[in-house]
Design a protein around this motif. Structure first.
Motif, mmCIF file in Angstrom:
data_model
loop_
_atom_site.group_PDB
_atom_site.id
_atom_site.type_symbol
_atom_site.label_atom_id
_atom_site.label_comp_id
_atom_site.label_asym_id
_atom_site.label_seq_id
_atom_site.Cartn_x
_atom_site.Cartn_y
_atom_site.Cartn_z
ATOM 1 N N ARG B 396 -8.119 47.382 -1.310
ATOM 2 C CA ARG B 396 -8.118 47.701 0.036
ATOM 3 C C ARG B 396 -6.677 47.512 0.874
ATOM 4 O O ARG B 396 -6.350 48.193 1.625
ATOM 5 C CB ARG B 396 -9.399 46.990 1.014
ATOM 6 N N ASN B 397 -6.397 46.084 0.408
ATOM 7 C CA ASN B 397 -5.247 45.823 0.794
ATOM 8 C C ASN B 397 -4.058 47.095 0.670
ATOM 9 O O ASN B 397 -3.247 47.385 1.502
ATOM 10 C CB ASN B 397 -4.561 44.501 0.276
ATOM 11 N N VAL B 398 -4.076 47.408 -0.605
ATOM 12 C CA VAL B 398 -3.195 48.508 -1.009
ATOM 13 C C VAL B 398 -3.537 49.771 -0.401
ATOM 14 O O VAL B 398 -2.562 50.554 -0.028
ATOM 15 C CB VAL B 398 -3.146 48.601 -2.577
ATOM 16 N N LYS B 399 -4.672 50.073 -0.350
ATOM 17 C CA LYS B 399 -5.124 51.350 0.202
ATOM 18 C C LYS B 399 -4.601 51.389 1.722
ATOM 19 O O LYS B 399 -4.209 52.424 2.004
ATOM 20 C CB LYS B 399 -6.800 51.621 0.141
ATOM 21 N N TYR B 400 -4.943 50.338 2.439
ATOM 22 C CA TYR B 400 -4.876 50.648 3.855
ATOM 23 C C TYR B 400 -3.392 50.079 4.305
ATOM 24 O O TYR B 400 -2.565 50.742 5.282
ATOM 25 C CB TYR B 400 -5.921 49.869 4.738
ATOM 26 N N TYR B 401 -2.857 48.777 3.859
ATOM 27 C CA TYR B 401 -1.666 48.553 4.382
ATOM 28 C C TYR B 401 -0.478 48.850 3.437
ATOM 29 O O TYR B 401 0.813 48.976 3.892
ATOM 30 C CB TYR B 401 -1.627 46.914 4.235
ATOM 31 N N GLY B 402 -0.761 49.452 1.919
ATOM 32 C CA GLY B 402 0.476 49.784 1.237
ATOM 33 C C GLY B 402 0.938 48.420 0.088
ATOM 34 O O GLY B 402 0.955 47.445 0.427
ATOM 35 N N ALA B 403 1.077 49.079 -1.074
ATOM 36 C CA ALA B 403 1.653 48.091 -2.056
ATOM 37 C C ALA B 403 2.919 47.437 -1.480
ATOM 38 O O ALA B 403 3.068 46.284 -1.613
ATOM 39 C CB ALA B 403 1.590 48.651 -3.116
ATOM 40 N N ASP B 404 3.472 48.084 -0.563
ATOM 41 C CA ASP B 404 4.680 47.485 0.009
ATOM 42 C C ASP B 404 4.536 46.537 1.099
ATOM 43 O O ASP B 404 5.482 46.104 1.769
ATOM 44 C CB ASP B 404 5.585 48.710 0.427
ATOM 45 N N HIS B 405 3.267 46.198 1.480
ATOM 46 C CA HIS B 405 3.018 45.512 2.466
ATOM 47 C C HIS B 405 2.157 44.124 2.138
ATOM 48 O O HIS B 405 1.899 43.402 2.932
ATOM 49 C CB HIS B 405 2.333 45.938 3.731
ATOM 50 N N VAL B 406 1.711 43.965 1.040
ATOM 51 C CA VAL B 406 0.879 42.867 0.417
ATOM 52 C C VAL B 406 1.708 41.687 -0.052
ATOM 53 O O VAL B 406 2.834 42.167 -0.836
ATOM 54 C CB VAL B 406 0.250 43.306 -0.840
ATOM 55 N N ILE B 407 1.446 40.554 0.261
ATOM 56 C CA ILE B 407 2.663 39.456 0.178
ATOM 57 C C ILE B 407 2.105 38.642 -0.571
ATOM 58 O O ILE B 407 0.787 37.969 -0.529
ATOM 59 C CB ILE B 407 2.996 38.883 1.547
ATOM 60 N N TRP B 408 2.725 38.070 -1.363
ATOM 61 C CA TRP B 408 2.379 36.762 -2.756
ATOM 62 C C TRP B 408 2.361 35.605 -2.004
ATOM 63 O O TRP B 408 3.295 34.932 -1.273
ATOM 64 C CB TRP B 408 3.136 36.988 -3.686
ATOM 65 N N GLY B 409 1.213 34.780 -2.049
ATOM 66 C CA GLY B 409 1.260 33.150 -1.929
ATOM 67 C C GLY B 409 0.111 32.848 -2.605
ATOM 68 O O GLY B 409 -0.636 33.531 -3.084
ATOM 69 N N THR B 410 0.269 31.368 -2.769
ATOM 70 C CA THR B 410 -0.816 30.909 -3.671
ATOM 71 C C THR B 410 -1.406 29.647 -3.063
ATOM 72 O O THR B 410 -2.329 29.152 -3.590
ATOM 73 C CB THR B 410 -0.025 30.445 -4.967
ATOM 74 N N ASP B 411 -0.955 28.980 -2.295
ATOM 75 C CA ASP B 411 -1.650 27.969 -1.590
ATOM 76 C C ASP B 411 -1.323 26.493 -2.511
ATOM 77 O O ASP B 411 -1.833 25.549 -2.254
ATOM 78 C CB ASP B 411 -2.790 28.086 -1.295
ATOM 79 N N CYS B 412 -0.427 26.549 -3.398
ATOM 80 C CA CYS B 412 -0.055 25.674 -4.598
ATOM 81 C C CYS B 412 0.929 24.699 -3.898
ATOM 82 O O CYS B 412 1.606 25.219 -3.081
ATOM 83 C CB CYS B 412 0.297 26.259 -5.755
ATOM 84 N N LEU B 413 1.204 23.652 -4.136
ATOM 85 C CA LEU B 413 0.492 22.783 -5.067
ATOM 86 C C LEU B 413 -1.078 22.071 -4.819
ATOM 87 O O LEU B 413 -1.195 21.427 -5.354
ATOM 88 C CB LEU B 413 1.115 21.596 -5.647
ATOM 89 N N TRP B 414 -1.544 22.683 -3.648
ATOM 90 C CA TRP B 414 -3.318 22.357 -3.623
ATOM 91 C C TRP B 414 -3.757 22.264 -5.162
ATOM 92 O O TRP B 414 -4.832 21.800 -5.279
ATOM 93 C CB TRP B 414 -3.542 23.244 -2.338
ATOM 94 N N TRP B 415 -3.634 23.730 -5.484
ATOM 95 C CA TRP B 415 -4.373 24.080 -6.783
ATOM 96 C C TRP B 415 -3.458 23.726 -7.956
ATOM 97 O O TRP B 415 -3.891 24.687 -9.004
ATOM 98 C CB TRP B 415 -4.803 25.315 -6.568
ATOM 99 N N GLY B 416 -2.933 22.643 -7.950
ATOM 100 C CA GLY B 416 -1.761 22.757 -9.215
ATOM 101 C C GLY B 416 -0.459 23.788 -9.338
ATOM 102 O O GLY B 416 -0.281 24.277 -8.349
ATOM 103 N N SER B 417 -0.048 23.924 -10.387
ATOM 104 C CA SER B 417 0.835 24.702 -10.626
ATOM 105 C C SER B 417 0.473 26.153 -10.249
ATOM 106 O O SER B 417 -0.754 26.581 -10.760
ATOM 107 C CB SER B 417 1.605 24.685 -12.054
ATOM 108 N N PRO B 418 1.475 27.177 -9.672
ATOM 109 C CA PRO B 418 0.493 28.432 -9.312
ATOM 110 C C PRO B 418 0.645 29.236 -10.761
ATOM 111 O O PRO B 418 0.258 30.547 -10.744
ATOM 112 C CB PRO B 418 1.690 28.968 -8.278
#
Lengths: 309, 502
Positions: B396-418
């Motif tokens: 849905r993120n890609v469908k509505y906002y476009g693959a050129d608008h989805v941003i990579w994040g991981t919240d690490c190092l809360w969860w160890g190495s990403p």
């Protein structure tokens, strides 16, 4: 301060409250900051915890809110109370203040009724004078303004230092810091209903911080006669507080029976304290049966002059 | 009876590199394994025994190889459906994986990375981290900047990290009016001054641009209690400090927190509170606003301010500003009880709270191009706990906002190495069934390249071509090479407790 800059675990003695007269509450860490880390253990259930809901947001689907809207057209921002009486509150223009509607809603649920509708008005003084101390956080003695609605973590755990992440003895009422006097004092600041601040005359202690001696400012009538006159729900609190704060008995505290975060008192069934148990339970029933005064109908008749129900 | 997971696995001959049941951290009774989880585990067992024999390895060594991981994904596809991009050949040929997912294939910009100011937060031994078989240290060192560099850069393919803020507010002046500096400013577990300091240290050490940083200052942080209104003088003071002196690259807002004790959270479309902030920020030349949305249990009374609804007007009224919606507004994580409640996820529509509301904003406003859904924690958590929802999240993120608008994040190092999240995204795919039913499309490598880093690079003005030349030769890459050469690796040992009877 960094955790690794701490010189060691905190002292266990209660903090002296002698210098409190001129001070205000510290710039404490708010519960929303606490929940950033404690989201998993505390976050999911705290929203429905009674200590969190001492003042709660008024939602359109609440029976009381609906009744008020349908009958009067009025709206409220917050509600206070649940089983016996629900009161309506709205934000004041002043910082940390709420106005209290003189009309009230008497539950239960959809079968409840709106009362005192005629000549209703928004009272801008009453909440600050009578309710704020136990229904909100960090009430300023001079202005009566509170810092946050509901009871923030600070009310029970104190002004928590980051060092607590490495040593939970830096937090009052943590698993590793439950000395009886501070525990009973923290709970007693609100649950010893009928007590009075010597400095302000208000029904809650003045600028009380966890770890302090409650009796430094808060005057409570612990006499036998006064305690005997209380409803059993209040009586057991006074008896336990007197045992700990006056008699120095350290065997039982509020936390011996009550899991505050879990809103659960199942532990009290394992308590080995005949006198305290007997406040509510019939001694001749092996501890199982409640006294008649606590049977369901009578519980609903519990009242408090302080809280006006 | 509870037993350590490794003990049960050993007794049953199971050695899965990915979780096949919920593992407890000792704070709750482990749930029994579901029928699908049992089937998955059984398939891993059968397939790995067969494949290990075929390639002439012990089963244990086999499961630690890329082939073992491929086997686990193949077995998962057989049970849950084809949401992992994995070929049968990968289970017996390491070269097949290397060819398919070459290291360094993607330019990765992680816009949501954290460390702390010397305190441990209890995240790294979280149930779902243990679920993945990770045994991560949970102490101040594990949350330190030193470990941040190791886990984010040495242990993963991340090229550039944005050090992302957490709730907290700095004290700007003492009662006598004097400004305070450094640690005396406070600001919580990761204050703005510290993010800035570490960003500069890392970039100096690298001799390149490896880190960006955010600033925690937000509209309700400085409050005049006499007038019951924002103290704009103090607020603008702090904004200037964060932009000019700290050199922050984005704001990081938590609308559902009130560290300044203003008495409330704030809405991003509040014209009296937030709009003056936008104006001042524009004047200072900073136009990127990253805002936490979703994960509403993080607030005591203000969780409703984590709803993304206020982004719509704010973004429409400020088309020159960029709004990054962190967590894609996932209201509750899989480990929260509300996640399991009826109605939280509707498989008929693919809706789940509050992600559906974020999607509707774009649906209503097809020309609104300055909102970017970020997937930190949401993607990682859902990929493990609820693959179907994960497909809806990305689909849905890609469908509505476009693959050129989805941003990579991981919240690490809360969860160890990403790296585990990176591996999951590399293999992630949306099923034919969901594509057909909901109008999603398969993710291409180009889509993933955009999501992994090219989109964030656009926002943070990163010259990707230049960076691709510079970074492999910088001092950090040299140190990483030395680290790997000396045998450095991610921690990946199984931990946690499960029921002995399942």
């Amino acid at each position: 301060m960094r955790a690794d800059e701490q010189s060691g675990p905190p002292a266990n003695e209660s903090v002296s409250a002698d210098t409190r007269q001129t001070r205000s509450f510290p710039d404490y860490v708010t519960g929303d900051e606490c929940l950033f880390c404690h989201r998993r253990q505390i976050g999911p259930t705290w929203q429905s915890n009674p200590h969190q809901r001492t003042v709660r947001r008024a939602t359109p689907d609440d029976h009381a809110v609906r009744a008020l809207r349908n009958r009067t057209g009025d709206s409220a921002d917050f509600l206070m109370g649940s089983k016996r009486l629900i009161r309506f509150l709205r934000r004041s223009r002043q910082y940390g203040k709420l106005d209290l509607l003189t009309a009230v809603y008497r539950p239960p649920g959809a079968h409840g009724r709106l009362e005192s509708v005629q000549n209703r008005r928004w009272d801008s003084e009453k909440f600050a004078a009578q309710c704020a101390g136990c229904h909100t956080t960090a009430v300023d003695s001079q202005t009566g303004a509170f810092a946050a609605t509901g009871l923030d973590c600070f009310v029970c755990h104190g002004d928590v230092d980051l060092a607590h992440t490495n040593d939970t003895r830096h937090i009052f009422l943590s698993q590793t810091r439950r000395e009886p006097r501070p525990v009973v004092s923290v709970c007693g600041q609100c649950h010893l209903r009928g007590g009075k601040s010597r400095r302000t005359g208000r029904p809650w202690p003045d600028t009380f911080l966890p770890g302090e001696e409650l009796s430094a400012d808060f005057e409570v009538d612990f006499s036998d006669a006064a305690i005997a006159a209380l409803h059993p729900m209040d009586r057991h609190i006074f008896l336990n507080a007197r045992a700990v704060l006056i008699d120095g008995d350290e065997t039982t505290t509020c936390l011996s029976c009550h899991e505050v975060h879990a809103a659960d008192s199942a532990k009290h069934e394992s308590l080995n304290d005949g006198a305290l148990c007997a406040v509510c339970h019939r001694a001749d029933s092996g501890g199982g049966d409640l006294r008649e005064s606590l049977l369901p109908d009578n519980v609903l008749e519990e009242h408090s002059e302080i809280c006006e129900y | 009876m509870w037993v350590p997971k490794w003990q049960r696995d050993r007794s049953r001959g199971v050695d899965s590199p990915i979780p096949t049941q919920v593992v407890s951290n000792e704070e709750f009774v482990p749930r029994p394994q579901t029928r699908q989880q049992r089937l998955w585990e059984s398939l891993i067992d059968d397939m790995s025994s067969h494949h290990a024999k075929k390639v002439g390895m012990s089963r244990r060594d086999y499961m630690r190889s890329s082939m073992g991981l491929a086997t686990a994904f193949l077995a998962s596809n057989a049970v849950y459906g084809p949401y992992w991009d994995v070929d049968a050949a990968e289970a017996v040929e390491p070269a097949a994986t290397e060819e398919k997912f070459p290291k360094g294939e993607y330019f990765i910009v992680d816009v949501q990375t954290h460390f702390t100011d010397g305190v441990s937060l209890g995240f790294r031994n979280h149930e779902f981290v243990r679920n993945m078989g990770f045994q991560l240290d949970e102490n101040p060192d594990a949350y330190s900047f030193t470990n941040f560099v190791k886990e984010i850069f040495f242990d993963s393919e991340t090229s550039i990290a944005v050090i992302s803020g957490v709730p907290g507010r700095e004290t700007n002046r003492k009662l006598d009016g004097r400004e305070v500096e450094g640690r005396a400013r406070g600001g919580g577990v990761l204050p703005s001054w510290l993010m800035s300091r570490r960003k500069n240290e890392l970039n100096e050490l690298s001799g390149s641009t490896r880190a960006f940083c955010q600033g925690n200052c937000a509209p309700n942080h400085y409050w005049n209690r006499q007038t019951n209104a924002p103290d704009f003088s103090a607020l603008f003071d702090q904004m200037e400090r964060e932009v000019k002196r700290y050199g922050i690259d984005s704001w990081k807002w938590y609308c559902h927190t009130d560290p300044g004790r203003s008495g409330d959270g704030f809405r991003m479309d509040d014209e009296k509170l937030a709009y003056p902030f936008y104006e001042k920020s524009r004047e200072l030349g900073l136009k990127v606003f990253s805002v936490h949305k979703g994960f509403a249990s993080q607030s005591r009374t203000l969780g409703h301010f984590a709803h993304p609804g206020d982004l719509e007007k704010a973004a429409k009224d400020h088309p020159d500003l960029t709004f990054i919606c962190y967590h894609s507004a996932l209201k509750h994580g899989p480990n929260e009880p509300q996640f399991q409640e009826d109605g939280f996820f509707d498989p008929e529509t693919g809706d789940f709270a509050w992600h559906a509301d974020l999607m509707k904003i774009r649906e209503r406003n097809p020309d609104l191009t300055n909102i970017y859904p970020e997937i930190g924690s949401s993607f990682g958590l859902l990929s493990i706990a609820h693959p179907e929802m994960c497909q809806h999240l990305i689909g849905r993120n890609v469908k509505y906002y476009g693959a050129d608008h989805v941003i990579w994040g991981t919240d690490c190092l809360w969860w160890g190495s990403p790296q585990w999240v990176i591996d999951a995204m590399k293999r992630f795919q949306i099923s034919d069934e969901l594509c057909e039913k909901f109008g999603y499309r398969k993710l291409t490598k180009h889509d993933k390249a955009l999501i992994f880093g090219l989109n964030a690079a656009r926002i943070y003005n990163i010259d990707v071509d230049a960076q691709l030349k510079t970074l492999p030769a910088d001092a950090l890459s040299e140190r990483k090479a030395a680290y790997l050469e000396s045998g450095g690796q991610r921690d990946n040992a199984a931990a946690g407790w499960v029921r002995a009877d399942v």
